[in-house]
Scaffold this motif. Structure first.
Motif, PDB file in Angstrom:
ATOM      1  N   THR A  90       0.851  -1.183   0.000  1.00 18.29           N
ATOM      2  CA  THR A  90       0.000   0.000   0.000  1.00 18.29           C
ATOM      3  C   THR A  90       0.890   1.238   0.000  1.00 18.29           C
ATOM      4  O   THR A  90       2.107   1.145   0.185  1.00 18.29           O
ATOM      5  CB  THR A  90      -0.923   0.014   1.224  1.00 18.29           C
ATOM      6  N   THR A  91       0.316   2.393  -0.199  1.00 18.84           N
ATOM      7  CA  THR A  91       1.085   3.631  -0.235  1.00 18.84           C
ATOM      8  C   THR A  91       1.805   3.868   1.090  1.00 18.84           C
ATOM      9  O   THR A  91       1.225   3.735   2.168  1.00 18.84           O
ATOM     10  CB  THR A  91       0.159   4.819  -0.538  1.00 18.84           C
ATOM     11  N   SER A  92       3.096   4.192   1.006  1.00 12.79           N
ATOM     12  CA  SER A  92       3.951   4.529   2.165  1.00 12.79           C
ATOM     13  C   SER A  92       4.191   3.355   3.114  1.00 12.79           C
ATOM     14  O   SER A  92       4.654   3.555   4.247  1.00 12.79           O
ATOM     15  CB  SER A  92       3.364   5.710   2.951  1.00 12.79           C
ATOM     16  N   GLN A  93       3.927   2.154   2.691  1.00 13.84           N
ATOM     17  CA  GLN A  93       4.160   0.983   3.541  1.00 13.84           C
ATOM     18  C   GLN A  93       5.646   0.638   3.592  1.00 13.84           C
ATOM     19  O   GLN A  93       6.342   0.645   2.584  1.00 13.84           O
ATOM     20  CB  GLN A  93       3.379  -0.215   3.004  1.00 13.84           C
ATOM     21  N   HIS A  94       6.144   0.336   4.790  1.00 13.29           N
ATOM     22  CA  HIS A  94       7.504  -0.167   4.938  1.00 13.29           C
ATOM     23  C   HIS A  94       7.575  -1.588   4.364  1.00 13.29           C
ATOM     24  O   HIS A  94       6.686  -2.404   4.608  1.00 13.29           O
ATOM     25  CB  HIS A  94       7.923  -0.208   6.409  1.00 13.29           C
ATOM     26  N   VAL A  95       8.631  -1.879   3.618  1.00 16.72           N
ATOM     27  CA  VAL A  95       8.847  -3.240   3.142  1.00 16.72           C
ATOM     28  C   VAL A  95       9.423  -4.046   4.299  1.00 16.72           C
ATOM     29  O   VAL A  95      10.468  -3.690   4.864  1.00 16.72           O
ATOM     30  CB  VAL A  95       9.799  -3.273   1.941  1.00 16.72           C
ATOM     31  N   LEU A  96       8.735  -5.119   4.676  1.00 16.21           N
ATOM     32  CA  LEU A  96       9.170  -5.958   5.799  1.00 16.21           C
ATOM     33  C   LEU A  96       9.900  -7.178   5.252  1.00 16.21           C
ATOM     34  O   LEU A  96       9.291  -8.168   4.860  1.00 16.21           O
ATOM     35  CB  LEU A  96       7.956  -6.379   6.635  1.00 16.21           C
ATOM     36  N   TYR A  97      11.209  -7.076   5.214  1.00 19.48           N
ATOM     37  CA  TYR A  97      12.031  -8.185   4.736  1.00 19.48           C
ATOM     38  C   TYR A  97      12.118  -9.221   5.850  1.00 19.48           C
ATOM     39  O   TYR A  97      12.499  -8.908   6.978  1.00 19.48           O
ATOM     40  CB  TYR A  97      13.424  -7.691   4.373  1.00 19.48           C
ATOM     41  N   ASP A  98      11.799 -10.470   5.542  1.00 16.59           N
ATOM     42  CA  ASP A  98      11.688 -11.472   6.601  1.00 16.59           C
ATOM     43  C   ASP A  98      12.815 -12.505   6.592  1.00 16.59           C
ATOM     44  O   ASP A  98      12.897 -13.322   7.498  1.00 16.59           O
ATOM     45  CB  ASP A  98      10.346 -12.202   6.481  1.00 16.59           C
ATOM     46  N   ARG A  99      13.670 -12.468   5.599  1.00 16.11           N
ATOM     47  CA  ARG A  99      14.738 -13.456   5.509  1.00 16.11           C
ATOM     48  C   ARG A  99      16.081 -12.798   5.816  1.00 16.11           C
ATOM     49  O   ARG A  99      16.525 -11.901   5.106  1.00 16.11           O
ATOM     50  CB  ARG A  99      14.776 -14.069   4.109  1.00 16.11           C
ATOM     51  N   ILE A 100      16.735 -13.201   6.900  1.00 20.53           N
ATOM     52  CA  ILE A 100      18.041 -12.663   7.270  1.00 20.53           C
ATOM     53  C   ILE A 100      19.113 -13.453   6.522  1.00 20.53           C
ATOM     54  O   ILE A 100      19.315 -14.648   6.776  1.00 20.53           O
ATOM     55  CB  ILE A 100      18.285 -12.743   8.787  1.00 20.53           C
ATOM     56  N   ILE A 101      19.811 -12.799   5.616  1.00 13.45           N
ATOM     57  CA  ILE A 101      20.871 -13.447   4.844  1.00 13.45           C
ATOM     58  C   ILE A 101      22.210 -13.310   5.551  1.00 13.45           C
ATOM     59  O   ILE A 101      23.007 -14.248   5.595  1.00 13.45           O
ATOM     60  CB  ILE A 101      20.930 -12.852   3.426  1.00 13.45           C
ATOM     61  N   ALA A 102      22.476 -12.135   6.118  1.00 15.16           N
ATOM     62  CA  ALA A 102      23.722 -11.904   6.865  1.00 15.16           C
ATOM     63  C   ALA A 102      23.484 -10.802   7.879  1.00 15.16           C
ATOM     64  O   ALA A 102      22.704  -9.873   7.650  1.00 15.16           O
ATOM     65  CB  ALA A 102      24.860 -11.529   5.929  1.00 15.16           C
ATOM     66  N   SER A 103      24.175 -10.907   9.016  1.00 13.89           N
ATOM     67  CA  SER A 103      24.100  -9.881  10.050  1.00 13.89           C
ATOM     68  C   SER A 103      25.372  -9.937  10.879  1.00 13.89           C
ATOM     69  O   SER A 103      25.731 -11.001  11.386  1.00 13.89           O
ATOM     70  CB  SER A 103      22.873 -10.086  10.944  1.00 13.89           C
ATOM     71  N   THR A 104      26.064  -8.807  10.992  1.00 10.65           N
ATOM     72  CA  THR A 104      27.273  -8.740  11.808  1.00 10.65           C
ATOM     73  C   THR A 104      27.194  -7.516  12.707  1.00 10.65           C
ATOM     74  O   THR A 104      26.468  -6.563  12.432  1.00 10.65           O
ATOM     75  CB  THR A 104      28.540  -8.646  10.942  1.00 10.65           C
ATOM     76  N   GLY A 105      27.974  -7.542  13.770  1.00 10.49           N
ATOM     77  CA  GLY A 105      27.985  -6.417  14.697  1.00 10.49           C
ATOM     78  C   GLY A 105      26.726  -6.380  15.541  1.00 10.49           C
ATOM     79  O   GLY A 105      26.163  -7.416  15.913  1.00 10.49           O
ATOM     80  N   ALA A 106      26.243  -5.188  15.811  1.00  6.24           N
ATOM     81  CA  ALA A 106      25.046  -5.018  16.632  1.00  6.24           C
ATOM     82  C   ALA A 106      23.809  -5.497  15.868  1.00  6.24           C
ATOM     83  O   ALA A 106      23.782  -5.461  14.642  1.00  6.24           O
ATOM     84  CB  ALA A 106      24.889  -3.549  17.014  1.00  6.24           C
ATOM     85  N   PRO A 107      22.764  -5.966  16.575  1.00  4.17           N
ATOM     86  CA  PRO A 107      21.509  -6.356  15.908  1.00  4.17           C
ATOM     87  C   PRO A 107      20.790  -5.111  15.398  1.00  4.17           C
ATOM     88  O   PRO A 107      20.014  -4.483  16.116  1.00  4.17           O
ATOM     89  CB  PRO A 107      20.728  -7.055  17.026  1.00  4.17           C
ATOM     90  N   GLU A 127       3.235  -2.430 -10.954  1.00  8.82           N
ATOM     91  CA  GLU A 127       4.172  -1.327 -10.759  1.00  8.82           C
ATOM     92  C   GLU A 127       4.994  -1.548  -9.496  1.00  8.82           C
ATOM     93  O   GLU A 127       4.468  -1.926  -8.448  1.00  8.82           O
ATOM     94  CB  GLU A 127       3.403  -0.017 -10.658  1.00  8.82           C
ATOM     95  N   LEU A 128       6.295  -1.307  -9.618  1.00  8.09           N
ATOM     96  CA  LEU A 128       7.214  -1.335  -8.486  1.00  8.09           C
ATOM     97  C   LEU A 128       7.752   0.073  -8.301  1.00  8.09           C
ATOM     98  O   LEU A 128       8.362   0.643  -9.208  1.00  8.09           O
ATOM     99  CB  LEU A 128       8.359  -2.312  -8.776  1.00  8.09           C
ATOM    100  N   ARG A 173       6.233   3.869  -2.668  1.00  8.71           N
ATOM    101  CA  ARG A 173       5.740   5.206  -3.025  1.00  8.71           C
ATOM    102  C   ARG A 173       4.221   5.190  -3.191  1.00  8.71           C
ATOM    103  O   ARG A 173       3.522   6.117  -2.797  1.00  8.71           O
ATOM    104  CB  ARG A 173       6.421   5.673  -4.314  1.00  8.71           C
ATOM    105  N   ARG A 174       3.727   4.112  -3.830  1.00 14.30           N
ATOM    106  CA  ARG A 174       2.279   3.910  -3.930  1.00 14.30           C
ATOM    107  C   ARG A 174       2.019   2.416  -4.116  1.00 14.30           C
ATOM    108  O   ARG A 174       2.953   1.621  -4.178  1.00 14.30           O
ATOM    109  CB  ARG A 174       1.682   4.733  -5.058  1.00 14.30           C
ATOM    110  N   ALA A 175       0.766   2.039  -4.188  1.00 16.09           N
ATOM    111  CA  ALA A 175       0.397   0.623  -4.213  1.00 16.09           C
ATOM    112  C   ALA A 175       1.070  -0.103  -5.378  1.00 16.09           C
ATOM    113  O   ALA A 175       1.187   0.425  -6.486  1.00 16.09           O
ATOM    114  CB  ALA A 175      -1.118   0.487  -4.315  1.00 16.09           C
ATOM    115  N   GLY A 176       1.533  -1.325  -5.091  1.00 15.21           N
ATOM    116  CA  GLY A 176       2.190  -2.128  -6.107  1.00 15.21           C
ATOM    117  C   GLY A 176       2.396  -3.532  -5.597  1.00 15.21           C
ATOM    118  O   GLY A 176       1.959  -3.886  -4.491  1.00 15.21           O
ATOM    119  N   GLY A 177       3.091  -4.339  -6.384  1.00 13.07           N
ATOM    120  CA  GLY A 177       3.322  -5.725  -6.002  1.00 13.07           C
ATOM    121  C   GLY A 177       4.770  -6.125  -6.164  1.00 13.07           C
ATOM    122  O   GLY A 177       5.421  -5.758  -7.148  1.00 13.07           O
ATOM    123  N   ILE A 178       5.298  -6.880  -5.180  1.00 14.39           N
ATOM    124  CA  ILE A 178       6.659  -7.397  -5.223  1.00 14.39           C
ATOM    125  C   ILE A 178       6.596  -8.918  -5.268  1.00 14.39           C
ATOM    126  O   ILE A 178       5.836  -9.543  -4.532  1.00 14.39           O
ATOM    127  CB  ILE A 178       7.466  -6.938  -3.995  1.00 14.39           C
TER     128      ILE A 178
END
Length: 458
Positions: free
Chosen positions: A191-208, A238-239, A283-288
């Motif tokens: 939806t418009t202005s929605q944060h993309v919630l990435y759910d798969r952690i591929i790599a993480s170093t240092g602080a969480p 649209e992306l 930016r506005r409604a679309g699909g990923i």
């Protein structure tokens, strides 16, 4: 200093004492790889395809052009082999011919990491991705065709669009590096202005630093950070994604391909204070697009600190060298013109000149460059990256009656005073930009200095 390094140092001293500036640069380029390879914990490569390639089902993509290779080892079948454990950044891009597919996957050993996809029935199309991976000794990283699908890769001697870049960001015992790489392995409607919630952690170093619940990265320490984000739109959708620093807009990625999936991405280097937040929003409604059932991840978000504010470079004197610029107005200059970016996100070391559009290396070293562009509707994008007078690689794309995006990257060995810039290849190229929509960007940073004994060209 190794024996080979000492010999090189003596030879360089003689050359610089008895040669002119032009001759010195040419001779230094001839022996530069042997000098750099003596440096500790520096791994950087960029490979390219300078010929066409047809990949059969599951075949590994090999590269026939070496743009840069610093301590990077490859097997005969095209696999990068880790010789220095640590956190690596990998960037890969490809262009396919009209009405053909590019559908490639990045693997670590036998484990799938991420994908890229591109196809258009009307013209050539680009696709790419960036990801950070923790590697152990002798791990392999390679690009292969998607099983059960052919790939047609476009390449020519003066048209290198398909590239593979790898960089060692930090060795395994470096606990001070804050970095993350996340992905989305299923389709979502935004939806418009929605944060993309990435759910798969591929790599993480240092602080969480990355929060899956909010889709937000929070800086644990002040410094220069680099961020990459890529996505694939669902078919005929649209992306339109924006990168935000706290509540301040930075840049965008846009894509839509009629009756097909559209790839888009962007990069930015920005200075963060402790507690600052960075996120990707619609930016506005679309699909990923993504598919957990068949293990397909195209949408990614990666970030890493490049230089803490309290740190200095190797010689203890040089300031941080990094720039990140964008285009906030349409650019329609004719063929053979350097692209001049007017929006400056960061210019540490003042290496980028907003009057000429060229970056000049203040120190000899290994530098990394990223560039992205979006065309006007029904216009192609065709841009070349140059190192002085030497061609490096390109981006190209065209979708009739639509906007098209393109991206590429390269690691380069630069001498003090060398210039790097983007040049328009085709007079039809028309780059899109307005103050509130920044799609065309150019970013670069100093990955590592050459050894301390490298002479300075005065």
């Amino acid at each position: 200093m190794t024996d080979n390094s000492l010999v090189c140092h003596i030879l360089l001293s003689i050359i610089f004492r008895h040669s002119g500036r032009t001759t010195m640069k040419l001779l230094l380029f001839l022996i530069l790889p042997s000098i750099v390879s003596g440096g500790d914990d520096v791994v950087a490569f960029t490979k390219g395809r300078a010929t066409h390639e047809h990949l059969t089902h599951g075949e590994i993509l090999t590269f026939d052009k070496t743009i840069t290779n610093i301590n990077a080892y490859f097997t005969a079948d095209g696999k990068f082999v880790c010789s220095t454990p640590g956190l690596y950044a990998f960037h890969f891009y490809a262009v396919t011919k009209s009405n053909e597919h590019v559908w490639l996957e990045l693997f670590q050993n036998d484990d799938y990491i991420v994908s890229i996809y591109g196809r258009t029935p009307s013209d050539y199309v680009d696709a790419g991705n960036s990801v950070f991976i923790n590697l152990e000794m002798d791990d392999t990283v390679y690009i292969k065709a998607r099983d059960n699908y052919d790939n047609v890769i476009f390449g020519a001697g003066d048209q290198v669009y398909t590239t593979f870049t790898g960089l060692l960001l930090a060795v395994s015992d470096n606990d001070g590096l804050d970095a993350f790489s996340v992905g989305l392995n299923h389709s979502i409607d935004l939806t418009t202005s929605q944060h993309v919630l990435y759910d798969r952690i591929i790599a993480s170093t240092g602080a969480p630093t990355y929060d899956k619940d909010t889709g937000t990265f929070t800086a644990a320490q002040p410094g220069l950070y680099i961020f990459h984000y890529h996505a694939l739109a669902t078919s005929d959708h649209e992306l339109w994604l924006d990168l935000y620093y706290n509540d301040q807009y930075i840049n965008s990625a846009y894509g839509k391909t009629p009756n097909e999936y559209a790839d888009a991405g962007n990069t930015a280097i920005i200075h963060l204070h402790t507690g600052d937040k960075v996120s990707v929003r619609s930016r506005r409604a679309g699909g990923i697009y993504g598919d957990i059932g068949t293990n397909q991840t195209y949408t990614t978000f990666s970030g890493s600190i490049l230089s803490p504010s309290t740190d200095y470079l190797e010689n203890g004197q040089a300031e941080e060298i990094a720039f990140s610029v964008g285009l906030s107005a349409h650019h329609t200059q004719a063929q053979g013109h350097t692209v001049i970016f007017d929006r400056v996100f960061i210019n540490h070391g003042l290496g980028y000149d907003t009057k000429t559009g060229k970056f000049t290396a203040k120190y000899s070293g290994i530098y990394v460059f990223h560039f992205h562009a979006l065309s006007h509707s029904d216009k192609p994008i065709w841009i070349d990256l140059y190192h002085n007078f030497m061609y490096v690689n390109s981006i190209y794309g065209h979708v009739p009656s639509g906007y098209v995006t393109g991206s590429n990257s390269a690691s380069l060995e630069l001498l003090q005073g060398d210039e790097v810039f983007l040049d328009i290849k085709s007079h039809d190229t028309a780059l899109y930009g307005v103050p509130t929509e920044i799609y065309c960007t150019f970013s670069g940073y100093l990955l590592a200095l050459l050894p301390k004994y490298q002479p300075i060209i005065g």
